[in-house]
Design a protein around this motif. Structure first.
Motif, short mmCIF file in Angstrom:
data_model
loop_
_atom_site.label_atom_id
_atom_site.label_comp_id
_atom_site.label_asym_id
_atom_site.label_seq_id
_atom_site.Cartn_x
_atom_site.Cartn_y
_atom_site.Cartn_z
N UNK A 199 0.69 -1.15 0.02
CA UNK A 199 0.00 0.04 0.00
C UNK A 199 0.86 1.38 -0.09
N UNK A 200 2.09 1.17 0.11
CA UNK A 200 3.25 2.19 0.19
C UNK A 200 3.93 2.26 -1.04
N UNK A 201 3.66 3.29 -1.85
CA UNK A 201 4.36 3.54 -3.01
C UNK A 201 4.41 4.83 -3.75
N UNK A 202 5.57 5.23 -4.66
CA UNK A 202 5.28 6.31 -5.26
C UNK A 202 4.80 6.17 -6.73
N UNK A 203 3.98 7.02 -7.02
CA UNK A 203 3.35 6.80 -8.37
C UNK A 203 3.41 8.41 -9.37
N UNK A 204 3.52 8.20 -10.54
CA UNK A 204 3.59 9.40 -11.32
C UNK A 204 3.05 9.07 -12.67
N UNK A 205 2.06 9.78 -13.01
CA UNK A 205 1.63 9.66 -14.41
C UNK A 205 1.33 10.90 -15.03
N UNK A 206 2.21 11.98 -14.54
CA UNK A 206 1.96 13.38 -15.16
C UNK A 206 2.83 13.61 -16.34
N UNK A 207 2.64 14.65 -17.04
CA UNK A 207 3.33 14.98 -18.44
C UNK A 207 4.38 15.98 -17.87
N UNK A 208 5.50 15.76 -18.57
CA UNK A 208 6.94 16.67 -18.13
C UNK A 208 6.40 18.25 -18.10
N UNK A 209 5.65 18.76 -19.36
CA UNK A 209 4.98 19.79 -19.30
C UNK A 209 3.52 19.86 -19.37
N UNK A 210 2.70 20.37 -18.49
CA UNK A 210 1.32 20.68 -18.49
C UNK A 210 0.70 20.85 -19.70
N UNK A 211 -0.06 20.12 -20.24
CA UNK A 211 -0.74 20.38 -21.46
C UNK A 211 -0.13 19.79 -22.65
N UNK A 212 1.05 19.47 -22.42
CA UNK A 212 1.94 18.99 -23.57
C UNK A 212 2.24 17.42 -23.42
N UNK A 213 2.12 16.67 -24.60
CA UNK A 213 2.34 15.28 -24.35
C UNK A 213 3.55 14.84 -25.62
N UNK A 214 4.52 14.12 -24.85
CA UNK A 214 5.39 13.62 -25.84
C UNK A 214 5.86 12.29 -24.88
N UNK A 215 5.63 11.19 -25.72
CA UNK A 215 5.48 9.96 -24.86
C UNK A 215 6.93 9.61 -24.07
N UNK A 216 7.95 9.64 -25.01
CA UNK A 216 9.30 9.14 -24.35
C UNK A 216 9.76 10.30 -23.23
N UNK A 217 9.74 11.56 -23.51
CA UNK A 217 10.27 12.48 -22.51
C UNK A 217 9.21 12.61 -21.39
N UNK A 218 7.62 12.41 -21.41
CA UNK A 218 6.94 12.19 -20.18
C UNK A 218 7.05 10.75 -19.44
N UNK A 219 7.40 9.95 -20.20
CA UNK A 219 7.86 8.51 -19.58
C UNK A 219 9.12 8.69 -18.52
N UNK A 220 10.20 9.36 -19.31
CA UNK A 220 11.35 9.47 -18.41
C UNK A 220 11.20 10.47 -17.28
N UNK A 221 10.39 11.57 -17.32
CA UNK A 221 10.10 12.52 -16.44
C UNK A 221 9.36 11.75 -15.23
N UNK A 222 8.48 10.52 -15.54
CA UNK A 222 7.62 9.91 -14.65
C UNK A 222 8.85 9.04 -13.88
N UNK A 223 9.81 8.27 -14.63
CA UNK A 223 10.79 7.64 -14.04
C UNK A 223 11.47 8.57 -12.81
N UNK A 224 11.94 9.58 -13.31
CA UNK A 224 12.84 10.45 -12.51
C UNK A 224 11.79 10.85 -11.40
N UNK A 225 10.58 11.25 -11.29
CA UNK A 225 9.64 11.61 -10.13
C UNK A 225 9.72 10.44 -9.03
N UNK A 226 9.61 9.09 -9.48
CA UNK A 226 9.49 8.08 -8.47
C UNK A 226 10.66 7.77 -7.93
N UNK A 227 11.92 7.71 -8.65
CA UNK A 227 13.17 7.07 -8.38
C UNK A 227 14.20 8.23 -7.75
#
Length: 209
Positions: free
Chosen positions: A180-208
């Motif tokens: 029940x204790x974990x970090x989770x991120x599904x946010x985009x790197x820049x709000x309102x803009x989507x870029x698959x790889x950049x957003x995915x990398x941003x999510x990795x950084x935020x949780x790790x």
């Protein structure tokens, strides 16, 4: 359009990945490729940087995305590697240069950037369900086992409500194995803009990080 989320469980054991698969198994329609990632953290040795600048930069290499490397700093990113997509080059997210940027930092800019940390997930598993892909891997740093990571990927046209709905499914599976204790991120790197790889990398950084 594909959407992603990354979940990191620090209070885990090396067998948690097996426990998660046991809980997920009734949903799985196929087991796909093995995968790995490496997240490197660099720190600038330059003094007197502007106040709004940061001395920290991250690079993430993903084997399941053609070994491309995404380098992030100040919520900006570039993508380098041997299979950089034309779309990334045309919109300014990639230089199109084949050598991963973190290699340049280590080999040619080590007087400016010092690598401080490397976090790896190796020999991870990929599970396909009717609604999403989920990748699972144990995570290690120089000091040893660090935790358990999940990468979730689903499409806009998922028939059961998209990313938020699939996240609830994953959370339910984690609850089944008493996590029940974990970090989770599904946010985009820049709000309102989507870029698959950049957003995915941003999510990795935020949780790790």
């Amino acid at each position: 359009m594909k959407h992603t989320a990354v979940i990191f469980v620090e209070k885990a054991t090396t067998s948690t990945v097996t426990e998660f698969y046991d809980a997920l198994s009734t949903h799985v329609i196929s087991v796909k490729e093995k995968w790995s990632f490496e997240l490197k953290t660099f720190r600038s040795t330059v003094k007197n940087l502007p106040q709004d600048d940061t001395k920290v930069m991250h690079s993430l290499t993903l084997t399941h995305h053609d070994n491309q490397t995404i380098t992030l700093k100040n919520q900006s990113a570039i993508v380098t590697g041997y299979q950089v997509q034309d779309q990334l080059t045309s919109n300014g997210c990639s230089t199109g240069f084949p050598e991963p940027f973190d290699n340049i930092l280590i080999s040619k800019l080590s007087n400016i950037w010092t690598q401080r940390q490397s976090i790896k997930g190796e020999f991870g598993s990929t599970y396909e369900t009717p609604e999403f892909l989920v990748r699972a891997a144990n995570v290690f740093s120089a000091s040893g086992f660090k935790g358990f990571l999940l990468e979730l990927e689903c499409d806009d046209n998922s028939s059961k409500g998209g990313l938020n709905s699939q996240l609830e499914t994953i959370k339910g599976l984690l609850d089944e194995i008493k996590i029940t204790d974990y970090k989770i991120c599904s946010n985009n790197m820049k709000e309102g803009e989507m870029n698959f790889l950049c957003d995915l990398a941003y999510q990795y950084v935020k949780v790790l990080d």
